[in-house]
Motif scaffolding. Structure first.
Motif, PDB file in Angstrom:
ATOM      1  N   TYR A 129       0.836  -1.207   0.000  1.00 54.35           N
ATOM      2  CA  TYR A 129       0.000   0.000   0.000  1.00 54.35           C
ATOM      3  C   TYR A 129       0.868   1.254   0.000  1.00 54.35           C
ATOM      4  O   TYR A 129       0.554   2.257  -0.668  1.00 54.35           O
ATOM      5  CB  TYR A 129      -0.919   0.008   1.217  1.00 54.35           C
ATOM      6  CG  TYR A 129      -2.185  -0.801   1.050  1.00 54.35           C
ATOM      7  CD1 TYR A 129      -3.106  -0.507   0.041  1.00 54.35           C
ATOM      8  CD2 TYR A 129      -2.475  -1.861   1.903  1.00 54.35           C
ATOM      9  CE1 TYR A 129      -4.273  -1.237  -0.114  1.00 54.35           C
ATOM     10  CE2 TYR A 129      -3.645  -2.611   1.758  1.00 54.35           C
ATOM     11  CZ  TYR A 129      -4.527  -2.286   0.746  1.00 54.35           C
ATOM     12  OH  TYR A 129      -5.673  -3.013   0.597  1.00 54.35           O
ATOM     13  N   MET A 131       3.643   1.670  -1.368  1.00 56.40           N
ATOM     14  CA  MET A 131       4.217   1.860  -2.697  1.00 56.40           C
ATOM     15  C   MET A 131       3.168   2.290  -3.723  1.00 56.40           C
ATOM     16  O   MET A 131       3.471   2.433  -4.901  1.00 56.40           O
ATOM     17  CB  MET A 131       4.884   0.565  -3.156  1.00 56.40           C
ATOM     18  CG  MET A 131       6.101   0.180  -2.306  1.00 56.40           C
ATOM     19  SD  MET A 131       6.775  -1.454  -2.740  1.00 56.40           S
ATOM     20  CE  MET A 131       7.297  -1.169  -4.425  1.00 56.40           C
ATOM     21  N   GLY A 132       1.946   2.495  -3.252  1.00 61.40           N
ATOM     22  CA  GLY A 132       0.895   3.011  -4.128  1.00 61.40           C
ATOM     23  C   GLY A 132       0.018   1.947  -4.769  1.00 61.40           C
ATOM     24  O   GLY A 132      -0.754   2.259  -5.687  1.00 61.40           O
ATOM     25  N   SER A 134      -3.080  -0.484  -5.414  1.00 62.44           N
ATOM     26  CA  SER A 134      -4.510  -0.442  -5.115  1.00 62.44           C
ATOM     27  C   SER A 134      -4.907  -1.724  -4.381  1.00 62.44           C
ATOM     28  O   SER A 134      -4.126  -2.670  -4.290  1.00 62.44           O
ATOM     29  CB  SER A 134      -5.320  -0.320  -6.404  1.00 62.44           C
ATOM     30  OG  SER A 134      -5.156  -1.476  -7.210  1.00 62.44           O
TER      31      SER A 134
END
Length: 222
Positions: A129, A131-132, A134
């Motif tokens: 999460y 690290m971006g 979804s």
């Protein structure tokens, strides 16, 4: 030996019954995974949320799953006869057995999936999460790969459980080895048929368990 005469066994019928058992287990396992895997993921994801609405969804789904898991399969099998007739048009044979098998096994498998996902290191999830990633990416790329050995073990347990369920389905004309054992071994007192049917199911369970254990060892990270 022990007054048994195996020469009178109809091996063609035994072969067909074995095929029917494999078909029932195979199709039921497939549909159980298709339904139970997303359901288990949903249970896991909703249980982790701090949102009241989402937690309520978890409570409802969990309650339904627990009810289906708590009903003995024989009772579930009989009570679902009208629904089975509506879905597949028959309550007999391989086709008529698959719906109750799936309804009985999917909640069980969903709980196994949820348990496997709970064993994934939360630090790995939080890192994804951070690290971006979804939610969908976390599920596909973190949760499922990391929990794969547990999922395989759960699938093996479910497959073995389905073998015993197919035997019970013989009580209502479900076909397979269970049906053969009940019709000939129990009602006609042909002990030889029952012994061979039981031995075949034991061998099937052993093969499933050994295959599952080997896959678990293969995918377990050392």
């Amino acid at each position: 030996m022990w007054g048994l005469d195996f020469s009178q066994i109809d091996w063609d019928e035994m072969k067909q019954a074995s095929y029917d058992t494999l078909a029932m287990m195979g199709y039921s396992l497939l549909f159980t995974i298709v339904i139970g895997l997303p359901l288990g993921i949903l249970l896991y994801m909703t249980a982790r949320s701090n949102n009241r609405v989402i937690n309520s969804i978890y409570t409802v789904i969990s309650f339904i799953v627990n009810i289906l898991r708590s009903v003995p399969f024989v009772i579930l099998l009989i009570s679902l006869l009208p629904l089975t007739k509506l879905i597949v048009g028959t309550t007999l044979g391989v086709t008529g057995t698959i719906p109750p098998l799936v309804i009985g096994a999917a909640p069980f498998f969903a709980r196994l999936v949820e348990t496997s996902l709970r064993e994934v290191d939360r630090g790995v999830i939080e890192a994804a999460y951070a690290m971006g990633a979804s939610t969908g990416q976390v599920v596909r790329r973190v949760l499922l790969p990391e929990s794969l050995p547990g999922l395989i073990a759960g699938t093996t347990i479910t497959a073995v459980t389905l073998v015993s369920y197919t035997a019970m389905s013989g009580m209502v004309g479900g076909g397979g080895l269970g049906d053969l054992a009940i019709r000939f071994g129990y009602y006609r007192y042909e002990k030889e048929v029952m012994i061979i049917a039981v031995l075949f199911m034991i061998v099937l369970v052993q093969i499933l368990q050994m295959a599952g254990d080997r896959l678990v060892r293969h995918f377990t990270r050392k």
